[in-house]
Design a protein around this motif. Structure first.
Motif, PDB file in Angstrom:
ATOM      1  N   ILE A  57     -17.106  12.198   7.704  1.00  0.00           N
ATOM      2  CA  ILE A  57     -15.693  11.673   7.213  1.00  0.00           C
ATOM      3  C   ILE A  57     -15.470  10.556   8.445  1.00  0.00           C
ATOM      4  CG2 ILE A  57     -14.581  13.564   8.628  1.00  0.00           C
ATOM      5  CD1 ILE A  57     -12.241  13.062   6.508  1.00  0.00           C
ATOM      6  N   ALA A  58     -14.917   9.473   8.127  1.00  0.00           N
ATOM      7  CA  ALA A  58     -14.487   8.400   9.200  1.00  0.00           C
ATOM      8  C   ALA A  58     -13.211   7.618   8.622  1.00  0.00           C
ATOM      9  CB  ALA A  58     -15.611   7.551   9.376  1.00  0.00           C
ATOM     10  N   GLY A  59     -12.678   6.699   9.531  1.00  0.00           N
ATOM     11  CA  GLY A  59     -11.447   6.050   9.025  1.00  0.00           C
ATOM     12  C   GLY A  59     -10.255   6.809   9.354  1.00  0.00           C
ATOM     13  N   GLY A  60      -9.218   6.396   8.315  1.00  0.00           N
ATOM     14  CA  GLY A  60      -8.022   7.006   8.617  1.00  0.00           C
ATOM     15  C   GLY A  60      -7.105   6.952  10.038  1.00  0.00           C
ATOM     16  N   LYS A  61      -6.449   7.393  10.317  1.00  0.00           N
ATOM     17  CA  LYS A  61      -5.406   7.430  11.516  1.00  0.00           C
ATOM     18  C   LYS A  61      -4.906   8.842  12.071  1.00  0.00           C
ATOM     19  CE  LYS A  61      -1.334   6.035   9.030  1.00  0.00           C
ATOM     20  NZ  LYS A  61      -0.078   4.894   9.114  1.00  0.00           N
ATOM     21  N   LEU A  62      -4.330   8.909  13.126  1.00  0.00           N
ATOM     22  CA  LEU A  62      -3.868  10.352  13.721  1.00  0.00           C
ATOM     23  C   LEU A  62      -2.733  10.875  12.776  1.00  0.00           C
ATOM     24  CD1 LEU A  62      -2.990  10.835  17.463  1.00  0.00           C
ATOM     25  CD2 LEU A  62      -1.334  11.371  15.735  1.00  0.00           C
ATOM     26  N   THR A  63      -1.900  10.114  12.364  1.00  0.00           N
ATOM     27  CA  THR A  63      -0.855  10.680  11.511  1.00  0.00           C
ATOM     28  C   THR A  63      -1.155  11.362  10.135  1.00  0.00           C
ATOM     29  OG1 THR A  63       0.554   8.631  12.162  1.00  0.00           O
ATOM     30  CG2 THR A  63       1.190  10.224  10.223  1.00  0.00           C
ATOM     31  N   THR A  64      -2.196  11.017   9.776  1.00  0.00           N
ATOM     32  CA  THR A  64      -3.013  11.546   8.510  1.00  0.00           C
ATOM     33  C   THR A  64      -3.981  12.539   8.606  1.00  0.00           C
ATOM     34  OG1 THR A  64      -4.215   9.788   7.969  1.00  0.00           O
ATOM     35  CG2 THR A  64      -2.066   9.866   6.768  1.00  0.00           C
ATOM     36  N   ASP A  90       0.828  -1.011  -0.075  1.00  0.00           N
ATOM     37  CA  ASP A  90       0.206  -0.018   0.000  1.00  0.00           C
ATOM     38  C   ASP A  90       0.826   1.116   0.110  1.00  0.00           C
ATOM     39  OD1 ASP A  90      -1.793   1.900   0.202  1.00  0.00           O
ATOM     40  OD2 ASP A  90      -3.224   0.727   1.590  1.00  0.00           O
ATOM     41  N   PHE A  91       1.644   1.474  -1.243  1.00  0.00           N
ATOM     42  CA  PHE A  91       2.537   2.505  -1.059  1.00  0.00           C
ATOM     43  C   PHE A  91       2.175   4.038  -1.032  1.00  0.00           C
ATOM     44  CE2 PHE A  91       4.306  -0.988  -4.099  1.00  0.00           C
ATOM     45  CZ  PHE A  91       5.192  -1.252  -3.139  1.00  0.00           C
ATOM     46  N   LYS A  92       0.778   4.267  -1.681  1.00  0.00           N
ATOM     47  CA  LYS A  92       0.222   5.579  -1.508  1.00  0.00           C
ATOM     48  C   LYS A  92       0.038   5.747  -0.010  1.00  0.00           C
ATOM     49  CE  LYS A  92      -3.816   8.216  -3.143  1.00  0.00           C
ATOM     50  NZ  LYS A  92      -4.285   8.453  -1.690  1.00  0.00           N
ATOM     51  N   LEU A  93      -0.878   4.905   0.586  1.00  0.00           N
ATOM     52  CA  LEU A  93      -1.064   5.272   1.963  1.00  0.00           C
ATOM     53  C   LEU A  93       0.159   5.507   2.846  1.00  0.00           C
ATOM     54  CD1 LEU A  93      -3.179   5.321   4.518  1.00  0.00           C
ATOM     55  CD2 LEU A  93      -2.907   2.758   4.493  1.00  0.00           C
ATOM     56  N   VAL A  94       1.301   4.768   2.879  1.00  0.00           N
ATOM     57  CA  VAL A  94       2.496   4.927   3.478  1.00  0.00           C
ATOM     58  C   VAL A  94       3.287   6.136   3.225  1.00  0.00           C
ATOM     59  CG1 VAL A  94       4.791   3.845   3.877  1.00  0.00           C
ATOM     60  CG2 VAL A  94       2.751   2.298   3.817  1.00  0.00           C
ATOM     61  N   SER A  95       3.195   6.359   1.808  1.00  0.00           N
ATOM     62  CA  SER A  95       3.717   7.644   1.365  1.00  0.00           C
ATOM     63  C   SER A  95       3.273   8.927   1.992  1.00  0.00           C
ATOM     64  CB  SER A  95       3.859   7.784  -0.077  1.00  0.00           C
ATOM     65  OG  SER A  95       4.712   8.782  -0.736  1.00  0.00           O
ATOM     66  N   HIS A 117      -9.656   6.702   5.074  1.00  0.00           N
ATOM     67  CA  HIS A 117     -10.726   7.542   5.426  1.00  0.00           C
ATOM     68  C   HIS A 117     -11.517   7.529   4.020  1.00  0.00           C
ATOM     69  CE1 HIS A 117      -7.754  10.632   3.790  1.00  0.00           C
ATOM     70  NE2 HIS A 117      -8.985  11.259   3.478  1.00  0.00           N
ATOM     71  N   THR A 118     -12.966   8.054   4.430  1.00  0.00           N
ATOM     72  CA  THR A 118     -13.837   8.359   3.342  1.00  0.00           C
ATOM     73  C   THR A 118     -14.635   9.616   3.963  1.00  0.00           C
ATOM     74  OG1 THR A 118     -13.924   5.988   2.705  1.00  0.00           O
ATOM     75  CG2 THR A 118     -15.855   7.356   2.319  1.00  0.00           C
ATOM     76  N   ARG A 134     -10.721   2.236  17.902  1.00  0.00           N
ATOM     77  CA  ARG A 134     -10.513   2.518  16.500  1.00  0.00           C
ATOM     78  C   ARG A 134     -11.735   2.835  15.372  1.00  0.00           C
ATOM     79  NH1 ARG A 134      -6.903  -1.423  17.684  1.00  0.00           N
ATOM     80  NH2 ARG A 134      -4.684  -0.773  18.168  1.00  0.00           N
ATOM     81  N   PRO A 135     -11.956   3.946  14.907  1.00  0.00           N
ATOM     82  CA  PRO A 135     -12.778   3.869  14.154  1.00  0.00           C
ATOM     83  C   PRO A 135     -12.631   3.371  12.683  1.00  0.00           C
ATOM     84  CG  PRO A 135     -12.143   5.985  14.141  1.00  0.00           C
ATOM     85  CD  PRO A 135     -11.558   5.191  15.098  1.00  0.00           C
ATOM     86  N   LEU A 136     -12.998   2.020  12.339  1.00  0.00           N
ATOM     87  CA  LEU A 136     -12.766   1.642  11.148  1.00  0.00           C
ATOM     88  C   LEU A 136     -13.768   1.513  10.124  1.00  0.00           C
ATOM     89  CD1 LEU A 136     -10.734  -1.416  12.258  1.00  0.00           C
ATOM     90  CD2 LEU A 136      -9.895   0.759  12.159  1.00  0.00           C
ATOM     91  N   LEU A 137     -13.782   1.843   8.971  1.00  0.00           N
ATOM     92  CA  LEU A 137     -14.993   1.840   7.954  1.00  0.00           C
ATOM     93  C   LEU A 137     -15.097   0.584   7.592  1.00  0.00           C
ATOM     94  CD1 LEU A 137     -13.765   4.736   5.221  1.00  0.00           C
ATOM     95  CD2 LEU A 137     -15.538   4.637   6.888  1.00  0.00           C
ATOM     96  N   GLN A 138     -16.394   0.174   7.718  1.00  0.00           N
ATOM     97  CA  GLN A 138     -16.941  -1.166   7.401  1.00  0.00           C
ATOM     98  C   GLN A 138     -17.520  -1.401   6.217  1.00  0.00           C
ATOM     99  OE1 GLN A 138     -16.819  -4.444   9.264  1.00  0.00           O
ATOM    100  NE2 GLN A 138     -17.382  -5.131   7.456  1.00  0.00           N
TER     101      GLN A 138
END
Length: 580
Positions: A388-395, A85-90, A376-377, A354-358
């Motif tokens: 908006i939901a999903g994602g993580k603190l870093t982003t 998952d290069f896009k997410l990590v980058s 996130h979406t 953790r709020p994870l998109l289902q």
């Protein structure tokens, strides 16, 4: 773009009252953000710095939910790289670089981690490639600059020098790589403060109770309840953004009964143990059969976690660590630690959701939880309202930009986000002040540890703390039951950081909840004595604040003896709420 931080960026009981009055005036707001976690706080800052009249409310305190209970890491997600998952990590590595260098260098610190290797040749080869790619993506995301050191390879003896406490059978060598750590709750508070400095109207303990629509069905405002006074007010808003994390569906339901974002709650548990209990100068990161394990060094303790288990309890405000959770974290840690940890070593525990998109199949049935995305979406809930939901603190910053762009629609092209250039309160001038650390210590009678601690809490705002102490030397006195903190820390929490209650200070400002076996209860009376004159508390209020916090501490202790979430959360049901 840089703010001049004045009293406007100070969150107080008075600023909260003024914000509620302003956001409910006839002019209304351009953007109303529901949810004061890292996502909502980031949205408020993004919107305010575009010149939009912005309001943000939360039913609890800032960072009261997920955003105070993370692994406290700003990271690219090395494990996602192994899923290609290069896009997410980058994207995450670029954001890590911004936080380290510009946005919040006082709060976000580079942190080394060891990746223990079991197989000396094959595992080292593919791990080196993966971590090398991680470093390369970080380098590219920072515009060709190194924001953290590159990977290092260690033999078995070299690994022991960095982590003397590692179990001999656990590794044949190691690779050291860097990510970053952050006090998550303080990051959220500083985001809100910075947004307020740019004009955002911010109010905690303000609950969304209804959504107003016009005849066409467009959302035009909201009903909000001031939980401190019991007063209901109306906010006129051109757009509402729902950023309530694991409460997304409940908030959506106030606007529409149609399906919106579906969010799965996953529980992550961490423990803290004394800093001298593990002999090491680096953290450790490794995979487990259920999740990942981080052993993360802080000044006075280690944070160890995490778990990743489905959470189905109705009460999403009070997830707690069960005996089974604690046993699991200890078991995983002891696979690596030679002098094995026991329950007696555990200072504190914390659990977050953790709020994870289902994803939902066309027939309405849920997919397997292992397919849940951490990206996130943003979606429309109704005309005039999005979620908006999903994602993580870093982003969080990217999520905020996307959310505001979505709300603005075509207008976003002429009113773009500027938050890549924004520094949070305490960041402007931090490097200069940090270069004077030795002089600051000598001038104020502090040791190196206290000076470092204060600089990491306040950044350049440490000069304000020093000025307060010069005016009132009693503020420079350490708390009797928690000498790692000064009386000035408590005053700053009330005068600038929006603390309205004892739990706000102990859990999310001073954070003794994490590093004291009694979760700060021994220091509570002294802390109350500092807060009471500032907030106008009478004796009955002071006793109620103390009793409420004591019951919370007792309930969490009782919950930690249970083996299931259902039985554990039963102990929290009868703990009284501060307001509402």
């Amino acid at each position: 773009m840089s703010a001049t931080f004045t009293a406007k960026s100070h969150l107080t009981a008075a600023s909260r009252t003024a914000a509620l009055e302003a956001m409910t005036d006839d002019a209304g707001v351009d953007i109303l953000v529901i949810g004061g976690g890292v996502t909502g706080a980031g949205i408020a800052l993004d919107a305010a710095t575009r010149g939009l009249r912005t309001a943000i409310v939360d039913a609890g305190d800032w960072a009261m939910g997920t955003s105070a209970w993370s692994s406290k890491l700003v990271h690219g997600g090395l494990r996602y790289l192994y899923n290609l998952d290069f896009k997410l990590v980058s994207e995450a590595l670029k954001e890590r670089g911004l936080l380290l260098e510009r946005t919040a260098p006082h709060l976000v610190k580079a942190q080394p981690f060891l990746w223990p290797l079991k197989l000396p040749l094959i595992e080292r080869a593919y791990s080196a490639v993966g971590i090398g790619m991680y470093d390369t993506l970080a380098f590219a995301g920072a515009g060709g600059r190194k924001t953290v050191p590159a990977q290092q390879h260690f033999t078995k003896s070299g690994t022991k020098k960095v982590f003397p406490g590692i179990k001999d059978s656990a590794f044949s060598g190691a690779i050291q790589f860097y990510d970053a750590r952050v006090d998550d709750a303080r990051l959220v508070i500083d985001l809100v403060r910075t947004a307020a400095g740019y004009g955002a109207l911010a109010a905690t303990r303000t609950k969304l109770t209804g959504v107003d629509k016009d005849a066409s069905g467009r959302v035009i405002g909201a009903k909000i309840l001031d939980l401190e006074t019991g007063t209901e007010k109306t906010v006129k808003a051109k757009h509402i953004i729902n950023a309530t994390g694991v409460w997304t569906e409940e908030t959506e339901a106030l606007a529409t009964q149609d399906a919106g974002l579906k969010v799965l709650a996953s529980k992550g548990v961490h423990i803290t143990v004394p800093r001298d209990r593990i002999k090491a100068t680096s953290g450790i990161f490794t995979k487990t059969e259920k999740s990942v394990l981080f052993i993360i060094p802080w000044q006075r303790y280690w944070i160890i976690g995490t778990t990743d288990t489905p959470y189905t309890q109705q009460d999403r405000l009070n997830p707690v660590a069960t005996r089974a959770d604690i046993d699991y974290v200890l078991m995983q840690a002891n696979k690596l630690i030679a002098d094995e940890l026991t329950h007696d070593d555990v200072i504190s525990t914390f659990a977050g959701l953790r709020p994870l998109l289902q994803p939902v199949l066309k027939d309405g049935s849920d997919k397997s939880s292992t397919k849940v995305s951490r990206e996130h979406t943003v979606t429309q809930i109704a005309p005039g309202m999005s979620a908006i939901a999903g994602g993580k603190l870093t982003t969080y910053r990217v999520m905020a930009e996307d959310a505001v762009d979505f709300a603005l629609g075509e207008r976003a092209k002429t009113l773009p986000s500027v938050t890549e250039r924004i520094k949070l309160v305490g960041a402007e001038g931090y490097e200069v002040l940090a270069s004077r650390a030795e002089a600051l210590a000598a001038e104020n009678g502090w040791d190196t540890a206290r000076t470092e601690h204060l600089l990491e809490r306040y950044g350049a705002e440490l000069t304000d703390i020093i000025a307060q102490i010069e005016k009132d030397p009693s503020l420079g006195v350490p708390l009797a039951a928690a000498p790692q903190f000064l009386r000035a820390d408590v005053l700053q929490a009330v005068r600038a950081e929006g603390a309205l209650h004892l739990e706000d200070v102990l859990i999310r400002r001073v954070r003794l909840d994490l590093e004291a076996k009694d979760r700060g209860l021994a220091a509570a009376e002294e802390i109350i004595s500092i807060m009471a004159p500032e907030l106008g508390w009478d004796e009955a209020t002071q006793q109620r604040e103390l009793a409420t916090y004591r019951k919370r501490v007792e309930a969490i202790a009782a919950a930690s003896t249970e083996t299931s979430d259902e039985r554990a959360t039963d102990h929290l049901i009868n703990v009284p709420t501060i307001v509402g």
